[in-house]
Write an enzyme that holds these catalytic residues in place. Structure first.
Site, PDB file in Angstrom:
ATOM      1  N   LYS A 192      11.341   3.820   5.990  1.00 40.37           N
ATOM      2  CA  LYS A 192      10.230   4.751   5.801  1.00 40.37           C
ATOM      3  C   LYS A 192       8.999   4.197   6.503  1.00 40.37           C
ATOM      4  CE  LYS A 192       6.756   5.554   3.170  1.00 40.37           C
ATOM      5  NZ  LYS A 192       5.831   6.143   4.144  1.00 40.37           N
ATOM      6  N   GLU A 268       5.806  -8.398   1.804  1.00 44.61           N
ATOM      7  CA  GLU A 268       4.872  -8.998   2.774  1.00 44.61           C
ATOM      8  C   GLU A 268       3.576  -8.226   2.605  1.00 44.61           C
ATOM      9  OE1 GLU A 268       5.558 -11.551   4.639  1.00 44.61           O
ATOM     10  OE2 GLU A 268       7.724 -11.620   4.436  1.00 44.61           O
ATOM     11  N   CYS A 303      -2.514  -8.466   9.065  1.00 49.46           N
ATOM     12  CA  CYS A 303      -2.421  -9.138   7.765  1.00 49.46           C
ATOM     13  C   CYS A 303      -2.866 -10.589   7.868  1.00 49.46           C
ATOM     14  CB  CYS A 303      -0.995  -9.041   7.243  1.00 49.46           C
ATOM     15  SG  CYS A 303       0.207  -9.624   8.435  1.00 49.46           S
ATOM     16  N   GLU A 402      -9.659  -8.050   1.227  1.00 48.72           N
ATOM     17  CA  GLU A 402      -9.117  -7.770   2.553  1.00 48.72           C
ATOM     18  C   GLU A 402      -9.768  -6.488   3.084  1.00 48.72           C
ATOM     19  OE1 GLU A 402      -5.048  -6.299   2.916  1.00 48.72           O
ATOM     20  OE2 GLU A 402      -4.754  -7.660   4.598  1.00 48.72           O
TER      21      GLU A 402
END
Ligand code: NAD
Length: 499
Positions: A192, A268, A303, A402
């Site tokens: 997906k 992750e 990331c 973040e």
């Protein structure tokens, strides 16, 4: 790749590229069962690129059933490894043959520079399929050192149905980090893609079919996270979720698993990676360049972005001057222009989110050194200037959260202990970097950093041969390297009585 051609070439290619917009389930192209669709836009212009099938529970059920059937039939899971390898090598070769087309699709869909998609994302994805293809007929099982009247074998078995749910920042590459080892190990896969970036995943399905991946073994269900993503997370017949995305969504997948069949969940997730430059940095200019690339590459949508920069007092002013000079060279531009160092932010919602962090930085007392503004708003695209804040304290929101955009938070430090303490003062633990001329300091600090990845006198260097992933709320498990096969196989002990 040395010939990047010019912007006119890529704009012309973009005009003629064809786009797949249906789901790929059980070897056929199909609309969503309820006919729902969603639009994907070009972040460089804000224009609609395509209307894509919005898969939901019914479609996910079909894809998982097809994947299960294929797995049980053994058409892939029991195929001799040398043959599976040959199919995956053909897929890698097809990715290479179609690299320009895939690079254009990726650039159009998520706004990253064509120089990056052509020279990094696409070739790296191809390399990943080739590497796992080559690996899979070279890994051996084990025999345990039991008593002589027993033969105990420890074999790796594929899990069955693996669902890969991936983000939009490296769509083709993140998919390859999951799909390649999962397929190589003999699983069936349902992929997906993120709703912002379905195009290369759908093209990948066509290439996989052309390479000889049997129907049902690889399926792609584009759709919204809350629909298609959740349906995969809760599905009772999915054996494993391989997820890359935000920590908030990662936590959801753990809940889905607990509330359904306790499927394995590999995460992750997000990061807020510290990048430390000590006074004894061997090359200030290289470090400053690495710091700029470490946060502004891919528009900061990485990331492992080195989004917290810690600079020791003795070199602080000199370093920031160099950093500014490198940042100035990373202005955004048309992603289809090979000269652009940065492209556009993936969509308006993400740009708004990043701008809200810029506001919070100003409101909470950080000093804006450069940037902080949207750029080229007249194009309709979502561009943003590279932005650097100096942060007097660690409690600022822009130091803690973040941002996933081109915003760097810089803090000064005096001692090694202080740098380590600040670096580890985060819920995340993905990347980290340090620059020093001292070998003993490099070892000492590397060991103390709470991170899955540490770079010494470089930043963000990578290779398919080394594990990639984080600790703390950055996730669990590792992508890449042979260790990734642990995610997609279970160990089976077979105890044979020889007496
Ligand atoms: P996201 O969590 O919003 O989405 C990731 C995927 O999850 C998408 O496919 C999305 O559709 C799906 N999803 C969203 N909500 C869902 C829900 N409620 N249920 C099920 N599925 C759902 O993340 P994003 O915005 O696409 O990507 C950015 C994030 O990804 C950042 O936090 C970044 O750090 C992280 N990331 C991590 C790595 C890594 O290797 N650790 C690599 C790339 C990106």
């Amino acid at each position: 790749m040395n010939n990047l051609r010019d912007a006119a070439y890529w704009r012309a290619r973009a005009q003629s590229v064809s786009i797949r917009a249906q789901a790929y389930i059980d070897g056929t192209w199909t609309d969503a069962a309820d006919g729902q669709t969603f639009k994907t836009i070009n972040p460089a212009t804000g224009e609609v690129l395509a209307t894509i099938a919005a898969c939901a529970e019914q479609d996910v059920n079909r894809a998982v059933a097809a994947a299960r059937r294929a797995f049980q039939a053994g058409i892939w899971s029991e195929m001799p490894r040398s043959e599976r390898k040959a199919v995956l090598l053909r897929l890698a070769a097809l990715i290479d043959t179609h690299r320009e087309e895939l690079a254009v699709l990726e650039t159009l869909d998520m706004g990253k520079p064509i120089a990056d998609t052509l020279q990094y994302d696409v070739p790296e994805a191809g390399r990943t399929y080739a590497w796992y293809a080559e690996a899979i007929d070279k890994v051996y099982d084990e025999i345990a050192p039991t008593a002589p009247d027993v033969l105990a074998t420890i074999t790796r078995e594929p899990l069955g149905v693996v669902a890969a749910v991936v983000p939009w920042n490296y769509p083709l590459l993140m998919a390859s980090w999951k799909v390649a080892p999962a397929l190589a190990a003999g699983n069936s896969v349902v992929l997906k893609p993120a709703e912002q970036s379905s195009l290369t995943a759908l093209r990948l399905a066509e290439l996989a079919e052309a390479a000889g991946v049997p129907a049902g073994v690889f399926n792609v269900v584009p759709g919204l996270g809350a629909d298609a993503g959740q349906a995969l997370g809760r599905h009772p017949d999915v054996d494993c979720i391989a997820f890359t995305g935000s920590t908030a969504t990662g936590k959801r997948f753990m809940e889905y698993s607990g509330q359904s069949n306790l499927k394995r969940v590999w995460l992750e997730c997000g990061g807020k990676s510290p990048h430390i430059v000590f006074d004894d940095c061997p090359d200030l200019d290289r470090a400053a360049q690495a710091a700029a690339i470490g946060i502004f590459n891919n528009q900061g949508e990485i990331c492992i972005a080195g989004s917290r920069l810690y600079v020791q007092t003795g070199i602080y002013d000199a370093f920031l001057e160099k950093l500014e000079a490198h940042a100035a060279r990373m202005q955004p531009g048309d992603p289809l222009d090979p000269a652009s160092a940065m492209g556009a932010i993936v969509d308006g919602a993400q740009l708004d989110r990043v701008m809200s962090y810029v506001k919070s930085g100003k409101d909470e007392g950080a000093r804006l050194r450069i940037g902080g503004e949207r750029a080229y708003a007249d194009t309709g695209g979502f561009y943003m200037q590279p932005t650097i804040f100096e942060c007097p304290t660690q409690v600022l929101t822009i130091v803690r959260e973040e941002i996933f955009g081109p915003v760097l938070a810089v803090t000064r430090f005096d001692t090694e202990e202080e740098a380590i303490r600040m670096a580890n003062d985060s819920p995340y633990g993905l990347g980290s970097g340090l620059w020093t001329s001292s070998l003993s300091r490099a070892h000492r600090v590397s060991r103390k950093l709470q991170a899955g990845l540490v770079w010494v006198n470089c930043y963000m260097d990578s290779d398919v041969t080394v594990p990639f992933g984080g600790v703390k709320q950055s996730g669990s498990g590792r992508d890449k390297s042979l260790h990734a096969l642990d995610k997609y196989t279970d160990l089976k002990t077979t105890w044979i009585n020889l007496a």
